[in-house]
Scaffold this active site. Structure first.
Site, PDB file in Angstrom:
ATOM      1  CE1 TYR A  31      -4.858   5.045   8.216  1.00 39.63           C
ATOM      2  CE2 TYR A  31      -5.948   6.546   6.401  1.00 39.63           C
ATOM      3  CZ  TYR A  31      -5.034   5.335   6.795  1.00 39.63           C
ATOM      4  OH  TYR A  31      -4.350   4.450   5.776  1.00 39.63           O
TER       5      TYR A  31
ATOM      6  CB  SER B  36       2.063   0.616  -1.339  1.00 39.74           C
ATOM      7  OG  SER B  36       1.453  -0.502  -1.612  1.00 39.74           O
ATOM      8  N   GLY B  37       1.515  -0.175   2.103  1.00 38.88           N
ATOM      9  CA  GLY B  37       0.453  -0.013   3.265  1.00 38.88           C
ATOM     10  C   GLY B  37      -0.724  -0.542   3.245  1.00 38.88           C
TER      11      GLY B  37
ATOM     12  CG  HIS C 216      -6.557  -4.036   8.991  1.00 38.04           C
ATOM     13  ND1 HIS C 216      -7.770  -3.472   9.748  1.00 38.04           N
ATOM     14  CD2 HIS C 216      -6.444  -3.509   8.106  1.00 38.04           C
ATOM     15  CE1 HIS C 216      -8.001  -2.256   9.013  1.00 38.04           C
ATOM     16  NE2 HIS C 216      -7.286  -2.350   8.146  1.00 38.04           N
TER      17      HIS C 216
ATOM     18  CB  CYS D  26      -6.547  -2.081   4.513  1.00 36.78           C
ATOM     19  SG  CYS D  26      -5.074  -1.425   4.914  1.00 36.78           S
TER      20      CYS D  26
ATOM     21  CG  ASN E  89     -11.418  -2.407   6.600  1.00 32.70           C
ATOM     22  OD1 ASN E  89     -10.196  -2.431   6.593  1.00 32.70           O
ATOM     23  ND2 ASN E  89     -12.169  -1.508   6.759  1.00 32.70           N
TER      24      ASN E  89
END
Length: 337
Positions: free
Chosen positions: A259, A272-273, A277, A295, A297
Site C-alpha cells: 500500500y 517499526s511503523g 492515525h 496501526c 485506526n
C-alpha cells in the site's frame, strides 16, 4: 584527618580570653567562630597553657579522634581538652575535603530530551556519544541525573555510543529533571501523566490524564497476519499528514498486501511503523473488527484530538492482542526491556 591550627595570637585581659582560628585542611580553610572562655586568673593561666599546647608544642598537627578527651601529651602531664571542647562551634564534625571532580571520558554528547522541553511520563533520557565508549562504568560515573522530587532509575546501553536512563516506574507528573553529561547539560520537565491504553478485547483506546478519563475512542487493530504487538509504546514524532508506504518495511507497494496511503493526524508510537492515525476508510470496523496493518485506526475526529493532545514521551499501552510483544530495542519500546 589532621587539623592544622595556624597563626594568630591570644589577648588575655581581666581573666577572659577571646580567640579565633582558621582551620586548614587539604588546601581549603574555614573560620571557627569566636569562643569566649571565662574564669579568674587561674582559669586564664589554664587557657594560656591550652593555647600554648595547641599552637606551640603540638601546633603542626592534631589528629581529631571525635569527642573523647585527648590523651596526655607526655607521661604524667596534664590532660588537655579535646578540640571540640575548646571550640564548641566545631561540634562533632570534622571538616572534609570536597570530592575530586569526575573527568568525563567522552566529549560533549547530545542529550534527549533537550533543554527546556516538556515530555511525558514514559520518556527515557537518551545520551548519544561522539565516540565509542570502552569503559561504560566510568562513563556512567561522569553522568549526573538530578530530579525533584527524587526518582530512582537505572542506566542501560543501546550501543557503545548510546546510553539510556529511565525511572523504575513512570515519572511522577511535573518532575523537574537536570542531566549533566560532561560538558552537556539539559534541564527539562515532565508534564501531565497522560496514559493511553488500547485494549483489543474492547477495541477501544482510553486516555487518562492525571488519573481522569479524558477520551475514549473506538479503534481497529492489526488484522490477522499483521497483529499489533502488545506492550508499552512511547509517543514519538507527529505528522499532520503523510504517506504510509509498505515498501519502507519490505513489502512492495504493488504486492497483495502492499500500500501507499495518504493519512492525516499520524502520531508515531513505534519506530517499526506503528501509528495512531485517522483512518476514515475503516470507521465501519473501529470498535468491532481488526482490519489495519498494525496501526491503531481511529476516526478523523479522534485522530486529530490525539495528534493535538499527545506529547512526546507519553505511554501507549497495547494489551490483549495476538501480536506478541513490541521489541524493547525498537527505540520507542524501552519499557518492554
Amino acid at each position: 584527618m589532621a587539623l592544622c591550627l595556624m597563626g594568630g595570637h591570644e589577648a588575655l585581659r581581666s581573666g577572659q580570653a577571646e580567640r579565633q582560628r582558621t582551620v586548614y585542611t587539604m588546601g581549603w580553610s574555614m573560620s571557627l567562630k569566636q569562643v569566649r572562655v571565662t574564669g579568674g586568673n587561674r582559669a586564664g593561666r589554664w587557657s594560656g597553657r591550652v593555647a600554648t599546647a595547641l599552637i606551640g608544642t603540638t601546633a603542626a598537627t592534631l589528629t581529631l579522634v571525635g569527642p573523647a578527651g585527648a590523651a596526655p601529651l607526655w607521661p604524667g602531664g596534664p590532660e588537655l581538652p579535646s578540640i571540640q571542647e575548646v571550640f564548641p562551634g566545631l561540634g562533632g564534625q570534622v571538616p572534609t575535603a570536597p570530592p575530586a571532580p569526575v573527568v568525563a571520558p567522552f566529549s560533549a554528547p547530545s542529550v534527549n530530551p533537550t533543554h527546556g522541553e516538556t515530555v511525558g511520563v514514559a520518556q527515557p533520557i537518551i545520551i548519544r556519544f561522539n565516540e565509542p565508549i570502552s569503559d561504560r562504568a566510568a562513563a556512567e560515573r561522569a553522568i549526573s541525573i538530578t530530579t525533584s522530587p527524587a526518582v530512582g532509575g537505572h542506566f542501560y546501553w543501546a550501543s557503545d555510543r548510546q546510553v539510556r536512563w529511565r525511572p523504575f516506574e513512570f515519572w511522577p507528573a511535573h518532575t523537574q529533571v537536570t542531566v549533566a553529561a560532561g560538558d552537556t547539560h539539559s534541564s527539562f520537565t515532565i508534564g501531565d501523566a497522560q496514559i493511553t491504553v488500547a485494549d483489543d478485547n474492547t477495541k477501544t483506546v482510553t486516555v487518562t490524564r492525571n488519573g481522569e478519563v479524558v477520551r475514549t475512542m473506538p479503534t481497529s487493530f492489526g488484522k490477522p497476519g499483521h497483529e499489533t504487538p502488545n506492550g508499552t509504546y512511547i509517543v514519538g514524532e507527529r505528522f499532520r499528514d503523510m504517506y504510509m508506504d509498505s515498501s519502507t518495511y519490505g513489502v512492495p507497494v504493488d504486492s497483495p498486501e502492499g500500500y501507499r496511503t495518504y493519512v492525516e493526524y499520524a502520531t508515531r508510537i513505534s519506530n517499526s511503523g506503528i501509528f495512531v492515525h485517522a483512518a476514515p476508510w475503516s470507521e465501519w470496523a473501529q470498535g468491532n473488527t481488526n482490519v489495519s496493518h498494525g496501526c491503531l485506526n481511529v476516526s478523523t475526529e479522534d485522530g486529530k484530538w490525539f495528534f493535538e493532545n499527545a506529547q512526546k514521551g507519553d505511554p501507549v499501552i497495547v494489551q490483549n492482542t495476538d501480536g506478541g510483544v513490541l521489541n524493547g530495542w525498537d527505540g520507542l519500546g524501552d519499557w518492554n526491556l
